[in-house]
Write an enzyme that holds these catalytic residues in place. Structure first.
Site, short mmCIF file in Angstrom:
data_model
loop_
_atom_site.label_atom_id
_atom_site.label_comp_id
_atom_site.label_asym_id
_atom_site.label_seq_id
_atom_site.Cartn_x
_atom_site.Cartn_y
_atom_site.Cartn_z
N ASP A 13 -1.84 -5.12 1.80
CA ASP A 13 -0.82 -5.15 2.86
C ASP A 13 -0.97 -4.01 3.85
O ASP A 13 0.01 -3.52 4.41
CB ASP A 13 0.60 -5.14 2.26
CG ASP A 13 0.79 -6.26 1.26
OD1 ASP A 13 0.45 -7.40 1.60
OD2 ASP A 13 1.22 -5.99 0.13
N LYS A 16 -4.65 -5.79 7.41
CA LYS A 16 -6.02 -6.29 7.67
C LYS A 16 -6.01 -7.50 8.59
O LYS A 16 -6.92 -7.68 9.39
CB LYS A 16 -6.69 -6.71 6.34
CG LYS A 16 -6.91 -5.60 5.38
CD LYS A 16 -7.48 -6.11 4.07
CE LYS A 16 -6.49 -6.90 3.24
NZ LYS A 16 -5.37 -6.14 2.70
N LYS A 18 -4.23 -8.34 11.20
CA LYS A 18 -4.28 -8.01 12.63
C LYS A 18 -5.67 -7.50 13.03
O LYS A 18 -6.21 -7.89 14.06
CB LYS A 18 -3.23 -6.94 12.96
CG LYS A 18 -3.50 -6.31 14.32
CD LYS A 18 -2.53 -5.28 14.78
CE LYS A 18 -3.17 -4.50 15.93
NZ LYS A 18 -2.26 -3.61 16.62
N GLY A 40 -1.50 -12.34 1.47
CA GLY A 40 -0.71 -12.83 2.59
C GLY A 40 -1.01 -11.97 3.79
O GLY A 40 -0.86 -10.75 3.73
N HIS A 41 -1.54 -12.57 4.82
CA HIS A 41 -1.84 -11.81 6.04
C HIS A 41 -0.94 -12.29 7.16
O HIS A 41 -0.90 -13.49 7.43
CB HIS A 41 -3.29 -12.03 6.48
CG HIS A 41 -4.30 -11.51 5.51
ND1 HIS A 41 -5.62 -11.89 5.52
CD2 HIS A 41 -4.17 -10.63 4.51
CE1 HIS A 41 -6.25 -11.27 4.56
NE2 HIS A 41 -5.40 -10.50 3.92
N GLN A 223 -6.16 -8.08 -0.62
CA GLN A 223 -5.61 -7.02 -1.48
C GLN A 223 -6.15 -5.65 -1.03
O GLN A 223 -6.51 -5.49 0.12
CB GLN A 223 -5.92 -7.28 -2.97
CG GLN A 223 -5.09 -8.38 -3.58
CD GLN A 223 -5.64 -9.77 -3.36
OE1 GLN A 223 -6.83 -9.99 -3.48
NE2 GLN A 223 -4.79 -10.72 -3.04
N ARG A 304 8.59 -4.13 -0.96
CA ARG A 304 7.45 -3.29 -1.33
C ARG A 304 7.93 -1.87 -1.61
O ARG A 304 8.84 -1.39 -0.95
CB ARG A 304 6.42 -3.28 -0.20
CG ARG A 304 5.79 -4.64 0.04
CD ARG A 304 4.73 -4.58 1.14
NE ARG A 304 4.25 -5.92 1.46
CZ ARG A 304 4.05 -6.36 2.71
NH1 ARG A 304 4.25 -5.58 3.74
NH2 ARG A 304 3.62 -7.59 2.90
#
Ligand code: IMP
Ligand code: MG
Length: 427
Positions: A13, A16, A18, A40-41, A223, A304
């Site tokens: 997170d 990456k 962007k 999840g991007h 990841q 998070r």
């Protein structure tokens, strides 16, 4: 620079999505090489805001070929849904190819992920529940079903029979749940195979051609380094490698063709799920960072854990990945803070250490040693070159470079593509 890997340098997170979305404009091919839909991007560009899980972030560049490499574990239902969603929003997925060697997530993987977590009780890993761990375990145990198998019904029938009998026995005898019906699973996955057939193929040949022609290829990580099963906080890790070396293994591009390795570092740290995180902030500063940054998971929506930048972990990350440059993301999140801390070492049982311990009990006992830096308390979101940043922010960037043993290439000060400072070219 023909082949460049873009990797998460912390616990995932880092942003990456962007970075790859931006760089993809100049790339012929973008390959995802590990993980699955646990990733999840979030990508925000001229086409809108998108949450990607399996499809490479290069899908928004109309001339870029996107490959889901052999190192990825694919949930076909999730992938089809993601493709449909993109298609509905006018994004073409005709240039998406899936390695026939990529492993497939089966219904028992998802069930077992949940059951195994329950079995772990208080020691649960906090997985994303997507069946990723059981799928990669089956790959190693030679019980996996691969994308190419879905295209050969006889082979698939034979493979599934052997595996499902065994999985059903475990589910019934160990976990006491109902067995899965062979016909249901078989028919469902044959349908997925039909739907994905035009995308599943041998992919190493097209990568070889791209590399031979000196075209730009991006290896898109998922990841982050500290979730690597070897070098991360084992057993609180994911189950496939997010490292630079995995970029080669998970795509079939020879290691000596990878020319650049960009490490993506958030300007602070976050982690989702269980396991040690030495610089975690459980106080109001941690909460403030979480709220300003909206640090909630793209995949699971979980809050998070937030903390200060960890220089010990960062140096370790550069050591094992060989970063040729760093992308610092979300610098703007720190805009309001009067004081910013960075961890320069750990204090372990009264002794100061500068390495990242393998033993997680020791890592849990590590107390971060902090250096305090003055905040800049002005907005950085309009900065487009280093000179636009306040002096204190530039000093902070230099400190992250020093701690990470790596020079910055990009600094991101917002989610839009243009909110990026290019310090030195990546490609
Ligand atoms: P799994 O990959 O679902 O087995 O989860 C193992 C650990 O990795 C858990 O702590 C997850 O929260 C974490 N994890 C997996 N994928 C991601 C990701 O894309 N970003 C951040 N954490 C992740
Ligand atoms: Mg993510």
């Amino acid at each position: 620079m023909p082949v460049v890997a873009v990797l998460g340098a912390q616990w995932g997170d880092e942003g990456k999505g962007k970075i790859v979305d931006m760089l993809a404009e100049k790339a012929s091919v973008v390959v995802r090489f590990s993980g699955g839909d646990n990733a999840g991007h979030t990508v925000i560009n001229h086409r809108g805001k998108f949450a990607l899980h399996l499809i490479p972030s290069g899908i928004f560049s109309p001339l870029t070929t996107c490959i889901i490499g052999n190192g990825v574990a694919i949930n076909p239902a999730g992938l089809i849904e993601e493709m449909d969603h993109l298609n509905q929003r006018g994004i073409d997925t005709g240039r998406l190819f899936i390695s026939d060697r990529a492993h497939i997530i089966m219904p028992y993987h998802i069930l077992l992920d949940g059951l195994e977590e329950k079995w772990r009780g208080g020691k649960a890993i906090g997985t994303t529940g997507k069946g990723i761990g059981p799928a990669f375990a089956d790959k190693s145990s030679r019980l996996g079903i691969r994308a190419g198998d879905l295209l050969d019904r006889e082979l698939f029938r034979e493979r599934l029979h052997a595996v499902l009998d065994y999985k059903n026995a475990i589910m019934a005898k160990v976990h006491g749940i109902e067995p899965l019906s062979f016909d249901d699973v078989y028919n469902q996955y044959c349908r997925y195979g039909e739907r994905l057939a035009s995308h599943i193929c041998e992919t190493t040949g097209m990568l070889e051609t791209a590399v031979r022609r000196d075209e730009t290829v991006l290896l898109e990580g998922a990841q982050g380094m500290l979730l690597d099963p070897d070098f991360g906080t084992y057993p609180y890790t994911t189950s496939s490698s997010p490292l630079a070396a995995a970029g080669s293994l998970g795509s079939g591009i020879p290691i000596n063709r990878v020319r650049g390795v960009l490490g993506v570092f958030k300007a602070y740290c976050t982690r989702v799920g269980g396991g040690p995180m030495p610089t975690e902030l459980t106080d109001e500063t941690g909460e403030l960072i979480r709220e300003i940054a909206q640090e909630y998971g793209t995949t699971t929506g979980r809050a998070r854990r937030c903390g200060w930048f960890d220089g010990v972990a960062a140096r370790f990350s550069t050591r094992v990945n060989g970063f040729s440059g760093m992308a610092i993301t979300r610098l703007d999140i720190l805009d309001k803070l009067p004081v910013i801390k960075v961890c320069t070492g750990y204090s372990l049982d009264g002794e100061t250490i500068d390495y990242f311990p393998a033993n997680i009990a020791a890592l849990q006992r590590c107390q971060p040693v902090y250096e305090e830096l003055p905040g800049w308390q002005t907005s950085t979101c309009h900065a487009r070159c280093l000179e636009d940043l306040p002096t204190a922010a530039r000093r902070y960037v230099s400190k992250l470079e020093e701690l990470s043993c790596c020079r910055s290439s990009l600094i991101s000060v917002g989610s839009a593509r243009e909110q990026t400072i290019e310090v030195r070219p990546v490609l």
